[in-house]
Every structure is written in structure tokens, then in C-alpha cells.
Design a protein around this motif. Sequence first.
Motif, PDB file in Angstrom:
ATOM      1  N   LEU A  47     120.336 -31.896  28.715  1.00  8.07           N
ATOM      2  CA  LEU A  47     118.897 -31.933  28.462  1.00  8.07           C
ATOM      3  C   LEU A  47     118.577 -31.201  27.166  1.00  8.07           C
ATOM      4  CD1 LEU A  47     117.552 -31.026  32.028  1.00  8.07           C
ATOM      5  CD2 LEU A  47     117.810 -33.300  31.032  1.00  8.07           C
ATOM      6  N   ARG A  50     113.097 -29.644  24.716  1.00  3.73           N
ATOM      7  CA  ARG A  50     111.773 -30.203  25.041  1.00  3.73           C
ATOM      8  C   ARG A  50     111.716 -30.655  26.500  1.00  3.73           C
ATOM      9  NH1 ARG A  50     109.135 -35.556  22.417  1.00  3.73           N
ATOM     10  NH2 ARG A  50     107.085 -35.318  23.351  1.00  3.73           N
ATOM     11  N   THR A  51     112.769 -31.304  26.954  1.00  2.00           N
ATOM     12  CA  THR A  51     112.834 -31.758  28.344  1.00  2.00           C
ATOM     13  C   THR A  51     112.898 -30.565  29.290  1.00  2.00           C
ATOM     14  OG1 THR A  51     113.957 -33.774  27.640  1.00  2.00           O
ATOM     15  CG2 THR A  51     114.117 -33.200  29.977  1.00  2.00           C
ATOM     16  N   SER A  54     109.476 -29.090  29.567  1.00  2.00           N
ATOM     17  CA  SER A  54     108.629 -29.943  30.397  1.00  2.00           C
ATOM     18  C   SER A  54     108.933 -29.740  31.877  1.00  2.00           C
ATOM     19  CB  SER A  54     108.840 -31.407  30.008  1.00  2.00           C
ATOM     20  OG  SER A  54     108.128 -32.255  30.862  1.00  2.00           O
ATOM     21  N   GLN A  55     110.205 -29.664  32.217  1.00  2.00           N
ATOM     22  CA  GLN A  55     110.578 -29.472  33.616  1.00  2.00           C
ATOM     23  C   GLN A  55     110.223 -28.067  34.116  1.00  2.00           C
ATOM     24  OE1 GLN A  55     114.429 -30.929  34.729  1.00  2.00           O
ATOM     25  NE2 GLN A  55     114.029 -32.954  33.891  1.00  2.00           N
ATOM     26  N   VAL A  84     108.543 -34.714  37.887  1.00  2.00           N
ATOM     27  CA  VAL A  84     109.684 -35.088  37.050  1.00  2.00           C
ATOM     28  C   VAL A  84     109.840 -36.604  37.026  1.00  2.00           C
ATOM     29  CG1 VAL A  84     112.208 -34.975  36.854  1.00  2.00           C
ATOM     30  CG2 VAL A  84     110.892 -32.905  37.309  1.00  2.00           C
ATOM     31  N   SER A  87     107.203 -38.067  34.830  1.00  2.00           N
ATOM     32  CA  SER A  87     107.531 -37.792  33.433  1.00  2.00           C
ATOM     33  C   SER A  87     108.633 -38.721  32.948  1.00  2.00           C
ATOM     34  CB  SER A  87     107.967 -36.337  33.278  1.00  2.00           C
ATOM     35  OG  SER A  87     108.349 -36.080  31.962  1.00  2.00           O
ATOM     36  N   ASP A  88     109.659 -38.966  33.774  1.00  2.00           N
ATOM     37  CA  ASP A  88     110.755 -39.863  33.409  1.00  2.00           C
ATOM     38  C   ASP A  88     110.266 -41.292  33.223  1.00  2.00           C
ATOM     39  OD1 ASP A  88     112.537 -37.780  33.463  1.00  2.00           O
ATOM     40  OD2 ASP A  88     113.371 -38.283  35.432  1.00  2.00           O
ATOM     41  N   VAL A  91     108.472 -41.691  29.871  1.00  3.48           N
ATOM     42  CA  VAL A  91     109.365 -41.770  28.728  1.00  3.48           C
ATOM     43  C   VAL A  91     110.028 -43.132  28.666  1.00  3.48           C
ATOM     44  CG1 VAL A  91     111.475 -40.823  27.709  1.00  3.48           C
ATOM     45  CG2 VAL A  91     109.747 -39.294  28.637  1.00  3.48           C
ATOM     46  N   PRO A  97     104.834 -38.613  26.044  1.00  2.78           N
ATOM     47  CA  PRO A  97     105.252 -37.780  27.176  1.00  2.78           C
ATOM     48  C   PRO A  97     104.057 -37.095  27.827  1.00  2.78           C
ATOM     49  CG  PRO A  97     105.890 -36.769  25.102  1.00  2.78           C
ATOM     50  CD  PRO A  97     105.361 -38.132  24.786  1.00  2.78           C
TER      51      PRO A  97
END
Length: 125
Positions: A47, A50-51, A54-55, A84, A87-88, A91, A97
Motif C-alpha cells: 500500500l 495515501r492509501t 485513507s484507511q 474500505v 473507497s476501493d 478508485v 477518491p
Amino acid sequence: MNDVRTQMLERIGEDESLVGNLEGEKAIQLRQWASTTAESIAQREDLDDRTVASQLNAIRTAARTAAANGGDVTLAQATFATLVETSDQTVVGNQPPVHLVTSPPQQWWHRFTSFWAKSTRNESK
């Protein structure tokens, strides 16, 4: 783990708003879940930063949601998974995002007024 991720983890550990007004075992369990989950995400090399950020924001949101609803860790886990997943999907769909908005920590006087409001309600009964 790089310095940015270490700082993100430290912020999770210092965030008093994660457990809201919960006390005791429920607060400990919720904080433990947030810390453990955050650490496992921060250590993932697959990861980007940024990811991870976010998580970790999703963890904060999930913990606050669970705290506001009695402190059930399973609710925090379900909320986190939903955030999550959403969010996925965003993307994957080439959408911008999702930026999770976190509420600022409560001021000390909010806690006092909340306690006072509960006390006066109980006295009037």
C-alpha cells in the motif's frame, strides 16, 4: 515502515476522540482494535502512503461510530470494512477518491455539558 506511517500511527494512539465518552473495558477494547488494525495496515508494503492514510481515517471513523453506539468492536469492524470497500470501488470506477471527513476532537467543555445534561435528565425523572 517509514516516518510518515509512524507519525500516522502515533496520531491514532493519541486520538482521544476515538472512544468518545466510553469508559472501562469497552473503551479499552475499541482503542485496542483501532491500534492493532492501524498497525497492521501501516506495515503493509503493498500500500502507498495515501492509501494507508485513507484507511487510517476509515479506522477513526469506524471507531467513533462504534463509540457513539455503545462501543461494540464488531460494529467498528463492519463500518471499517464498508468504508474500505466503498473507497476501493470508487478508485476502480475512476472516480475521485473518497476523502473521509473526521470530526474534530471534543473540547473539554463539551464533555462537561454532556455529563450535565445527562444528570439533569436523571434528576427530573
